[in-house]
Design a protein around this motif. Structure first.
Motif, PDB file in Angstrom:
ATOM      1  N   UNK A   1      -9.731   9.620  -4.977  1.00 52.18           N
ATOM      2  CA  UNK A   1     -10.399  10.864  -4.585  1.00 52.18           C
ATOM      3  C   UNK A   1     -10.111  11.976  -5.592  1.00 52.18           C
ATOM      4  N   UNK A   2     -10.095  11.619  -6.862  1.00 52.91           N
ATOM      5  CA  UNK A   2      -9.793  12.608  -7.898  1.00 52.91           C
ATOM      6  C   UNK A   2     -10.743  13.796  -7.841  1.00 52.91           C
ATOM      7  N   UNK A   3     -11.990  13.513  -7.461  1.00 57.64           N
ATOM      8  CA  UNK A   3     -12.960  14.603  -7.399  1.00 57.64           C
ATOM      9  C   UNK A   3     -12.585  15.640  -6.339  1.00 57.64           C
ATOM     10  N   UNK A   4     -11.879  15.228  -5.304  1.00 52.07           N
ATOM     11  CA  UNK A   4     -11.434  16.196  -4.294  1.00 52.07           C
ATOM     12  C   UNK A   4     -10.515  17.231  -4.916  1.00 52.07           C
ATOM     13  N   UNK A   5      -9.645  16.767  -5.820  1.00 48.17           N
ATOM     14  CA  UNK A   5      -8.599  17.618  -6.367  1.00 48.17           C
ATOM     15  C   UNK A   5      -9.051  18.358  -7.621  1.00 48.17           C
ATOM     16  N   UNK A   6      -9.926  17.728  -8.406  1.00 46.81           N
ATOM     17  CA  UNK A   6     -10.334  18.379  -9.649  1.00 46.81           C
ATOM     18  C   UNK A   6     -11.503  19.338  -9.466  1.00 46.81           C
ATOM     19  N   UNK A   7     -12.398  19.030  -8.551  1.00 51.34           N
ATOM     20  CA  UNK A   7     -13.587  19.861  -8.367  1.00 51.34           C
ATOM     21  C   UNK A   7     -13.479  20.802  -7.177  1.00 51.34           C
ATOM     22  N   UNK A   8     -12.768  20.396  -6.153  1.00 51.22           N
ATOM     23  CA  UNK A   8     -12.689  21.224  -4.941  1.00 51.22           C
ATOM     24  C   UNK A   8     -14.050  21.289  -4.255  1.00 51.22           C
ATOM     25  N   UNK A   9     -14.147  22.121  -3.240  1.00 47.67           N
ATOM     26  CA  UNK A   9     -15.432  22.311  -2.549  1.00 47.67           C
ATOM     27  C   UNK A   9     -16.144  23.498  -3.174  1.00 47.67           C
ATOM     28  N   UNK A  10     -17.401  23.306  -3.458  1.00 43.29           N
ATOM     29  CA  UNK A  10     -18.167  24.355  -4.113  1.00 43.29           C
ATOM     30  C   UNK A  10     -18.249  25.629  -3.300  1.00 43.29           C
ATOM     31  N   UNK A  11     -18.304  25.488  -1.984  1.00 44.80           N
ATOM     32  CA  UNK A  11     -18.467  26.671  -1.139  1.00 44.80           C
ATOM     33  C   UNK A  11     -17.153  27.440  -0.945  1.00 44.80           C
ATOM     34  N   UNK A  12     -16.028  26.887  -1.408  1.00 41.70           N
ATOM     35  CA  UNK A  12     -14.752  27.559  -1.227  1.00 41.70           C
ATOM     36  C   UNK A  12     -14.115  28.034  -2.521  1.00 41.70           C
ATOM     37  N   UNK A  13     -14.716  27.704  -3.648  1.00 40.25           N
ATOM     38  CA  UNK A  13     -14.102  28.097  -4.912  1.00 40.25           C
ATOM     39  C   UNK A  13     -12.854  27.280  -5.186  1.00 40.25           C
ATOM     40  N   UNK A  14     -12.069  27.698  -6.140  1.00 40.81           N
ATOM     41  CA  UNK A  14     -10.836  26.965  -6.488  1.00 40.81           C
ATOM     42  C   UNK A  14      -9.749  27.213  -5.464  1.00 40.81           C
ATOM     43  N   UNK A  15      -8.943  26.187  -5.228  1.00 41.15           N
ATOM     44  CA  UNK A  15      -7.840  26.315  -4.271  1.00 41.15           C
ATOM     45  C   UNK A  15      -6.661  27.007  -4.920  1.00 41.15           C
TER      46      UNK A  15
ATOM     47  N   UNK B   1       0.836  -1.199   0.000  1.00 41.25           N
ATOM     48  CA  UNK B   1       0.000   0.000   0.000  1.00 41.25           C
ATOM     49  C   UNK B   1       0.868   1.245   0.000  1.00 41.25           C
ATOM     50  N   UNK B   2       0.555   2.172  -0.891  1.00 39.85           N
ATOM     51  CA  UNK B   2       1.229   3.464  -0.867  1.00 39.85           C
ATOM     52  C   UNK B   2       0.726   4.229   0.350  1.00 39.85           C
ATOM     53  N   UNK B   3       1.629   4.871   1.063  1.00 38.56           N
ATOM     54  CA  UNK B   3       1.247   5.546   2.311  1.00 38.56           C
ATOM     55  C   UNK B   3       0.302   6.722   2.095  1.00 38.56           C
ATOM     56  N   UNK B   4       0.146   7.194   0.860  1.00 34.50           N
ATOM     57  CA  UNK B   4      -0.773   8.315   0.590  1.00 34.50           C
ATOM     58  C   UNK B   4      -2.143   7.848   0.105  1.00 34.50           C
ATOM     59  N   UNK B   5      -2.296   6.534  -0.114  1.00 32.34           N
ATOM     60  CA  UNK B   5      -3.555   6.038  -0.679  1.00 32.34           C
ATOM     61  C   UNK B   5      -4.781   6.402   0.152  1.00 32.34           C
ATOM     62  N   UNK B   6      -4.650   6.461   1.457  1.00 33.55           N
ATOM     63  CA  UNK B   6      -5.824   6.702   2.313  1.00 33.55           C
ATOM     64  C   UNK B   6      -6.480   8.041   2.013  1.00 33.55           C
ATOM     65  N   UNK B   7      -5.724   9.003   1.563  1.00 29.31           N
ATOM     66  CA  UNK B   7      -6.313  10.311   1.277  1.00 29.31           C
ATOM     67  C   UNK B   7      -6.252  10.701  -0.190  1.00 29.31           C
ATOM     68  N   UNK B   8      -5.398  10.039  -0.989  1.00 33.16           N
ATOM     69  CA  UNK B   8      -5.203  10.477  -2.372  1.00 33.16           C
ATOM     70  C   UNK B   8      -5.879   9.560  -3.382  1.00 33.16           C
ATOM     71  N   UNK B   9      -5.649   8.256  -3.261  1.00 30.15           N
ATOM     72  CA  UNK B   9      -6.143   7.305  -4.262  1.00 30.15           C
ATOM     73  C   UNK B   9      -7.670   7.254  -4.277  1.00 30.15           C
TER      74      UNK B   9
END
Length: 197
Positions: A183-197, A173-181
């Protein structure tokens, strides 16, 4: 009851937050305190106990949580230090236990952990090694190629079937999988209420 000695014990526990795990100086990367280590060992121990059968999870957590408590007095001795320095861990335990109303129970826990004859103690030992394996895997994933050599020896110290199975999964297991693998939508869409990061 007089609580002064209990409060002294609590301050002593605070020393574990300030006591570095000394092996990382040889690895060349990574850093944690004995308290950092003990917390995850306790959580891993609880998890192993829940996955195993016919063991007391409370006992495993206590063994894991307190396994390095003498290091508040002795410091953390890595494998190189231990070749040259003799530490009176028994004396540290006796002195600490002598000041606490539950000192005999603490001594019994540390003795059970040291002897590693019960399934609870074996699971606590494996939790200790799994915490190290997890940290080493993360350091390897971050580019420290020496960490994988250390993992080899930590795996040899595992004694329970569940500990060995979990270690195999850690290595795959890659040590970042728990938060990265996944979850593409986290990084590509972001949170609607916060706008783009």
């Amino acid at each position: 009851m007089e609580y002064g000695k209990i409060v002294h014990f609590f301050f002593e526990l605070g020393m574990l937050k300030k006591t570095p795990r000394s092996g990382f100086q040889f690895l060349g990367s990574g850093r944690e305190s004995v308290a950092d280590h003990s917390f995850r060992v306790a959580a891993i121990g609880f998890t192993l106990a829940r996955l195993a059968q016919n063991v007391d999870p409370f006992k495993v957590v206590c063994l894991a949580l307190f396994h390095d408590i003498p290091e508040a007095r002795t410091g953390d001795m890595n494998y190189v230090n231990k070749r040259y320095v003799t530490v009176d861990e028994g004396g540290a335990v006796d002195d600490l236990a002598g000041s606490l109303p539950f000192g005999d129970e603490l001594k019994a826990l540390l003795g059970e952990y040291r002897d590693a004859e019960t399934e609870e103690a074996r699971l606590a030992h494996d939790a200790d090694q799994l915490d190290l394996i997890l940290e080493l895997k993360e350091q390897n994933d971050l580019g420290n190629t020496y960490a994988i050599k250390w993992i080899h020896f930590a795996i040899q110290r595992l004694t329970t079937p569940i500990g060995k199975e979990v270690a195999r999964e850690v290595l795959e297991t890659d040590s970042t999988d728990w938060w990265f693998k996944g979850h593409d939508d986290w990084w590509s869409k972001g949170r609607k209420d916060q706008g783009d990061a």
